[in-house]
Design a protein around this motif. Structure first.
Motif, PDB file in Angstrom:
ATOM      1  N   UNK A 310       0.915  -1.082   0.055  1.00  0.00           N
ATOM      2  CA  UNK A 310       0.105   0.204  -0.035  1.00  0.00           C
ATOM      3  C   UNK A 310       0.937   1.275  -0.105  1.00  0.00           C
ATOM      4  N   UNK A 311       1.911   1.225  -0.648  1.00  0.00           N
ATOM      5  CA  UNK A 311       2.919   2.157  -0.625  1.00  0.00           C
ATOM      6  C   UNK A 311       2.411   3.086  -2.246  1.00  0.00           C
ATOM      7  N   UNK A 312       2.244   4.427  -1.995  1.00  0.00           N
ATOM      8  CA  UNK A 312       2.057   5.096  -3.261  1.00  0.00           C
ATOM      9  C   UNK A 312       3.366   5.483  -3.761  1.00  0.00           C
ATOM     10  N   UNK A 313       3.781   4.603  -4.818  1.00  0.00           N
ATOM     11  CA  UNK A 313       5.054   4.550  -5.519  1.00  0.00           C
ATOM     12  C   UNK A 313       5.119   4.752  -6.950  1.00  0.00           C
ATOM     13  N   UNK A 314       5.356   5.958  -7.620  1.00  0.00           N
ATOM     14  CA  UNK A 314       5.194   6.234  -8.793  1.00  0.00           C
ATOM     15  C   UNK A 314       5.973   5.489  -9.706  1.00  0.00           C
ATOM     16  N   UNK A 315       7.375   5.184  -9.335  1.00  0.00           N
ATOM     17  CA  UNK A 315       8.092   4.039 -10.076  1.00  0.00           C
ATOM     18  C   UNK A 315       7.479   2.795 -10.108  1.00  0.00           C
ATOM     19  N   UNK A 316       6.788   2.184  -9.054  1.00  0.00           N
ATOM     20  CA  UNK A 316       6.209   0.707  -9.301  1.00  0.00           C
ATOM     21  C   UNK A 316       5.000   0.935  -9.981  1.00  0.00           C
ATOM     22  N   UNK A 317       4.389   2.064  -9.989  1.00  0.00           N
ATOM     23  CA  UNK A 317       3.216   2.136 -10.833  1.00  0.00           C
ATOM     24  C   UNK A 317       3.469   1.960 -12.584  1.00  0.00           C
ATOM     25  N   UNK A 318       4.662   2.764 -12.819  1.00  0.00           N
ATOM     26  CA  UNK A 318       5.091   2.570 -14.089  1.00  0.00           C
ATOM     27  C   UNK A 318       5.620   1.120 -14.314  1.00  0.00           C
ATOM     28  N   UNK A 319       6.334   0.635 -13.366  1.00  0.00           N
ATOM     29  CA  UNK A 319       6.492  -0.794 -13.634  1.00  0.00           C
ATOM     30  C   UNK A 319       5.566  -1.597 -13.918  1.00  0.00           C
ATOM     31  N   UNK A 320       4.305  -1.343 -13.296  1.00  0.00           N
ATOM     32  CA  UNK A 320       3.166  -2.206 -13.777  1.00  0.00           C
ATOM     33  C   UNK A 320       2.981  -2.052 -15.214  1.00  0.00           C
ATOM     34  N   UNK A 321       3.113  -0.806 -15.734  1.00  0.00           N
ATOM     35  CA  UNK A 321       2.691  -0.552 -17.212  1.00  0.00           C
ATOM     36  C   UNK A 321       3.813  -0.932 -18.011  1.00  0.00           C
ATOM     37  N   UNK A 322       4.985  -1.029 -17.661  1.00  0.00           N
ATOM     38  CA  UNK A 322       6.064  -1.899 -18.450  1.00  0.00           C
ATOM     39  C   UNK A 322       6.008  -3.287 -18.389  1.00  0.00           C
ATOM     40  N   UNK A 323       5.479  -3.867 -17.209  1.00  0.00           N
ATOM     41  CA  UNK A 323       5.248  -5.302 -17.173  1.00  0.00           C
ATOM     42  C   UNK A 323       4.005  -5.709 -18.149  1.00  0.00           C
ATOM     43  N   UNK A 324       3.074  -4.795 -18.511  1.00  0.00           N
ATOM     44  CA  UNK A 324       2.026  -4.946 -19.540  1.00  0.00           C
ATOM     45  C   UNK A 324       2.731  -4.869 -20.827  1.00  0.00           C
ATOM     46  N   UNK A 325       3.815  -3.985 -21.099  1.00  0.00           N
ATOM     47  CA  UNK A 325       4.315  -3.873 -22.561  1.00  0.00           C
ATOM     48  C   UNK A 325       5.032  -4.977 -22.707  1.00  0.00           C
ATOM     49  N   UNK A 326       6.035  -5.426 -21.629  1.00  0.00           N
ATOM     50  CA  UNK A 326       6.784  -6.457 -22.055  1.00  0.00           C
ATOM     51  C   UNK A 326       6.069  -7.725 -22.058  1.00  0.00           C
ATOM     52  N   UNK A 327       5.177  -8.162 -21.234  1.00  0.00           N
ATOM     53  CA  UNK A 327       4.441  -9.463 -21.176  1.00  0.00           C
ATOM     54  C   UNK A 327       3.674  -9.655 -22.485  1.00  0.00           C
ATOM     55  N   UNK A 328       2.773  -8.521 -22.726  1.00  0.00           N
ATOM     56  CA  UNK A 328       2.245  -8.542 -23.888  1.00  0.00           C
ATOM     57  C   UNK A 328       3.003  -8.805 -25.495  1.00  0.00           C
ATOM     58  N   UNK A 329       4.259  -8.284 -25.645  1.00  0.00           N
ATOM     59  CA  UNK A 329       5.199  -8.655 -26.625  1.00  0.00           C
ATOM     60  C   UNK A 329       5.602 -10.077 -26.349  1.00  0.00           C
ATOM     61  N   UNK A 330       5.798 -10.568 -25.228  1.00  0.00           N
ATOM     62  CA  UNK A 330       6.362 -12.069 -25.144  1.00  0.00           C
ATOM     63  C   UNK A 330       5.090 -13.064 -25.608  1.00  0.00           C
TER      64      UNK A 330
END
Length: 464
Positions: A310-330
């Motif tokens: 429950x940490x408001x972490x802007x970097x982690x939020x963007x990691x979730x977005x990057x996860x989507x980009x990476x996993x979608x391509x794979x």
């Protein structure tokens, strides 16, 4: 990172407590993570940490954010610290105080915790892509740190993952913010990252606030993922992982977002009060009483996930977005930021969205020596009564803050500021004409409150 000053004063009682100092700037989320990480090489986990930051405010507006492994400290905790510190300080003699300060200085240890924190972010993306070393290879992603502390994300997160980062900007910290305010809600800031994406033909743009507890993004076409659209994107990602979960937001999110979360994604939208701590605490409360919630996010860009303490972490939020980009391509399900854009397809967005601030004159005779809070609550009660007698307006059946009303194809929310003598008014509507009608309804209801400055509302309804 710094251990609380009150602990310095108590070193004669806390012999095993050390003080650590980061070798470079840190993000606010990293400060909290240092209380959770188990790594003796960087003296972690620490007992507590303090972030000194003005966030996106001017350099002379710094404050302190306190953390333990239970999360960020609230008002009651801060009050308790100050009271304890005052008692301890009063009981110290000058000689004892000097002795304690020398002991504290001798206990200082240096550690570069940011390397640990960023390595964990990199590992999270690799894991989401099936443990590929460089899952973002071929992606062009630009970062705008706004001269805050977020410049690390380019070199320590994106580049180890294989991303091209040319065109990233304003990475060097400068508390005077010479280029733009580092704030994902600021229009100039969003124009800056959008321009960087388009000029560099990048796949994605990422922008942080000063201390990296907030973030936003821009797709390859220049479409922004902030405010309601960022919440929609994060809701889509989280609801894929946790179907049916409750998404907690602040009070000013749109009706279109509710429809998107509940009708398109199959989740539940729980609209709560303004203030990211309020939103996060409400999500924690819902889980405690048995209602599953995995995302708490405010329109300002503060977003916290259950999986991340429950940490408001802007970097982690963007990691979730990057996860989507990476996993979608794979998986072969998509490539580039269109994957993200498609995830918010169907979100209805208002043509007109404004926030007006109606100030209360605390010196006005109308207050009769009372508090601005009591006066503001009287305004809200009167508005509520007026709405009940207007067949074209409908008060929200469930509402936790202010008076929220639907009508004329849109909605408005009038609420009392948490700290200031101000009644913020949010209006969203499909056209300016409908928005003005909503504004006129509010104007007619509050006109008899002479201590209320309605000049901003008057200008809006007159088209000035």
């Amino acid at each position: 990172m710094l251990i609380l000053k009150v602990h310095n004063l108590e070193l004669r009682y806390w012999r095993q407590l050390y003080m650590f100092l980061l070798c470079s700037l840190a993000s606010t989320p990293a400060m909290f993570n240092s209380t959770l990480t188990e790594d003796e090489d960087v003296f972690c986990p620490v007992d507590g940490s303090i972030m000194i930051t003005a966030s996106h405010l001017p350099y002379n507006r710094n404050g302190l954010k306190f953390f333990t492994n239970a999360g960020g400290l609230g008002k009651a905790d801060i009050k308790d610290i100050l009271e304890r510190a005052a008692i301890i300080y009063d009981n110290f003699s000058d000689d004892a105080l000097k002795e304690t300060e020398l002991a504290a200085s001798a206990a200082v240890r240096k550690a570069d915790y940011m390397n640990i924190y960023t390595a964990n972010l990199v590992e999270a993306v690799r894991r989401a892509a099936g443990n590929i070393e460089k899952p973002l290879e071929g992606f062009h992603i630009v970062v705008d740190a706004g001269n805050g502390a977020g410049g690390f994300f380019m070199g320590k997160v994106l580049e180890p993952l294989g991303a091209v980062t040319s065109g990233s900007q304003f990475l060097e910290p400068d508390g005077l913010f010479p280029n733009h305010i580092p704030n994902p809600e600021d229009k100039a800031a969003m124009r800056a990252i959008t321009q960087a994406v388009l000029e560099n033909k990048a796949d994605l743009g990422i922008i942080f606030d000063t201390d990296v507890d907030r973030s936003a993004a821009v797709d390859s076409s220049g479409r922004e993922f902030n405010r309601n659209r960022l919440i929609a994107l994060m809701s889509a990602i989280v609801l894929e992982e946790h179907p049916g979960t409750t998404i907690v937001t602040d009070s000013v999110t749109s009706d279109g977002l509710t429809a998107f979360i509940e009708n398109k994604l199959g989740g539940k939208h729980h609209r709560f009060k303004r203030g990211y701590k309020n939103v996060i605490d409400e999500a924690i409360r819902l889980n405690f009483v048995g209602e599953e919630s995995h995302l708490a996010i405010e329109t300002s860009g503060h977003g916290a996930l259950k999986e991340n303490h429950w940490l408001d972490d802007g970097a982690y939020l963007m990691v979730k977005v990057l996860n989507k980009l990476a996993s979608a391509r794979v998986s072969g399900s998509g490539c580039g930021s269109k994957v993200l854009t498609d995830m918010v397809d169907g979100l209805e967005e208002a043509e007109v969205a404004v926030e007006l601030r109606l100030k209360i004159d605390q010196n006005h005779a109308d207050l009769k020596g009372g508090s601005f809070r009591g006066y503001g609550e009287a305004v809200l009660k009167h508005l509520e009564n007026r709405v009940a007698s207007d067949s074209k307006l409908k008060k929200a059946p469930v509402n936790y803050e202010g008076v929220r009303v639907s009508g004329h194809g849109g909605w408005f929310l009038l609420r009392l500021s948490l700290h200031d003598p101000v009644l913020p008014l949010n209006i969203e509507a499909p056209s300016l004409e409908e928005a003005v009608k909503l504004g006129l309804a509010v104007s007619a209801a509050v006109k008899e409150f002479a201590a209320l400055d309605t000049s901003a509302l008057d200008k809006f309804v007159r088209g000035l």
